[in-house]
Scaffold this motif. Sequence first.
Motif, short mmCIF file in Angstrom:
data_model
loop_
_atom_site.label_atom_id
_atom_site.label_comp_id
_atom_site.label_asym_id
_atom_site.label_seq_id
_atom_site.Cartn_x
_atom_site.Cartn_y
_atom_site.Cartn_z
N UNK A 63 4.92 -25.37 16.66
CA UNK A 63 5.32 -25.82 15.40
C UNK A 63 6.36 -26.84 16.49
N UNK A 64 7.39 -26.06 16.04
CA UNK A 64 9.06 -26.42 16.77
C UNK A 64 9.34 -27.36 18.49
N UNK A 68 13.05 -20.71 21.75
CA UNK A 68 13.79 -19.59 21.90
C UNK A 68 13.74 -19.00 20.48
N UNK A 69 14.93 -18.27 20.83
CA UNK A 69 14.66 -17.30 19.24
C UNK A 69 15.48 -18.02 17.83
N UNK A 70 15.71 -18.83 18.20
CA UNK A 70 16.79 -19.35 17.21
C UNK A 70 14.71 -20.73 16.74
N UNK A 71 14.17 -21.23 17.21
CA UNK A 71 13.33 -22.16 16.83
C UNK A 71 12.63 -21.27 16.60
N UNK A 72 11.78 -19.67 16.50
CA UNK A 72 11.27 -18.59 16.21
C UNK A 72 11.51 -18.07 15.03
N UNK A 73 13.25 -18.45 14.18
CA UNK A 73 12.37 -17.74 13.69
C UNK A 73 13.11 -19.26 12.54
N UNK A 74 13.49 -20.78 12.46
CA UNK A 74 13.31 -21.73 11.92
C UNK A 74 12.01 -21.71 11.51
N UNK A 75 10.92 -22.16 13.13
CA UNK A 75 9.99 -22.55 12.41
C UNK A 75 8.92 -21.05 11.83
N UNK A 76 9.10 -20.13 12.03
CA UNK A 76 8.95 -18.95 10.58
C UNK A 76 9.34 -18.59 9.16
N UNK A 77 9.98 -19.13 8.79
CA UNK A 77 10.47 -19.99 7.58
C UNK A 77 9.94 -20.62 7.24
N UNK A 78 9.35 -21.94 7.73
CA UNK A 78 8.15 -23.19 7.56
C UNK A 78 7.01 -21.98 7.23
N UNK A 104 17.99 -33.37 14.57
CA UNK A 104 17.55 -34.27 14.23
C UNK A 104 16.13 -33.78 14.73
N UNK A 105 16.05 -33.33 15.81
CA UNK A 105 14.94 -33.02 16.52
C UNK A 105 14.09 -31.88 15.55
N UNK A 106 15.01 -30.89 14.62
CA UNK A 106 14.77 -29.07 14.42
C UNK A 106 14.10 -30.15 12.78
N UNK A 107 14.83 -31.19 12.60
CA UNK A 107 14.35 -31.54 11.24
C UNK A 107 13.10 -32.33 11.45
N UNK A 108 12.94 -33.07 12.53
CA UNK A 108 11.55 -33.93 12.22
C UNK A 108 10.48 -32.68 12.72
N UNK A 109 10.34 -31.79 13.64
CA UNK A 109 9.74 -31.03 13.94
C UNK A 109 9.10 -30.01 12.59
N UNK A 110 10.12 -29.58 11.43
CA UNK A 110 10.01 -29.01 10.26
C UNK A 110 9.53 -29.83 9.32
N UNK A 111 9.92 -31.39 9.59
CA UNK A 111 9.45 -31.57 8.69
C UNK A 111 7.23 -32.25 8.82
#
Length: 432
Positions: A63-64, A68-78, A104-111
Amino acid sequence: MTPGARLAAAIEIIGDIDQHRRPAPDVLKLWGLTHRFAGSGDRDAISGLVYDALRRRASSAWLMGEATPRAILLGMLKRERNLDIEAISQLANGAGHAPAPLSDAERAALDRASLDGAPPHVAGDYPEWLDPHLARAFGDERAEEAAALGSRAPLDLRVNTLKADRDTAAEAIADLAPEPTRWSPHGLRIRLSADAKSPAVHAEPAFLKGQIEVQDEGSQLAALFAHARPGEQVLDLCAGGGGKTLALAAALQNKGQLYATDDDKRRLAPIHERLARSGARNVQVRTPKSIGTEIDDLNGRMDLVLIDAPCTGIGAWRRNPDAKWRVRPGALVERLKDQAEALDHAAALVKPGGRIAYVTCSVLDDENGAQVRAFLARHPEFKVVPPAEVASAAIEKADEFLAAALVSDEGLLMTPRRTGTDGFFVSVMKRG
């Protein structure tokens, strides 16, 4: 700790797990010892974040767009916690000890939050090498089945009918809001939210008095499907800590004889305290010795041998999400050898007209139906008891259960997606 600081700690811990390839419980324990400022509530919340990240590791990274560990955690929250971008941005805002603000890239991926085009092993969050094995078990539904294996499990309890009935036990723990389980007549279920701490059931008076035991409903059903009857001679060949031994003892109602053994005395050690609490008086524990003859006197005498077979444990992934990323092809090969040996050993123990109940907490046909077919080819004196007959003899809602479970010529397969239990396979074979 603030919610953002907890998220940052979870990112750090996932990074440590990846870097050092250590089991999640060990890394979490070490983190707690080196961060004494974190209270028990903080540690529980961080553990929940880490385990949820492991549940949805592959899909969150997809999704992200990075792993990376950060991407995995952020994606998991979604993916797992169903948080919107605003809620996630409040956790990752750079304030204090919180993670840096969303890019901005993280926001776009989460969106987008899309898994369109993701292969089954990504959508289902499991190692890619297992894909052909899960395809044989579930076909095109393997991603959905595996995703359900990644969901958080409820807390299931088995009421010990030697000490109490279900209503009495439920009243004793009414503050935990238990519900009757769907299939097992002796089960109670406590539902847990994503960030909830598991209740201290082991400190409950009902537990200390032996009225309840922690046991997944699928495991309860596996013991019920073995259909141990009062007065029978029964052996639990791979007893481990004794969960199914205790369920068999209750079914026997202290009539007949139940033997429990395991090839590893360390696994067997907890059974003694549990038996003392249970009120079972007809159980002999045969602790393994170096000479390996501790159950030779049982050959040809058993009405029932239960094999809770050593397996990959894939059916229990929702209780141990770390395990699915640590299982290797070599482990499957070893378990297949262990299972075949246990089945052949059981064949010598069963008397004419007796039964083998073969159980795994796996969903792979390699460990389930294929093992049964191979055993029957080696031992043609055994025949499979029809799965519908097995279920009908054990539970009231047999028709409903049989419609939900995966039924094959060899046995019954339960999964979280189909039966709301851990993944369990049960085959009962009768000697002619």
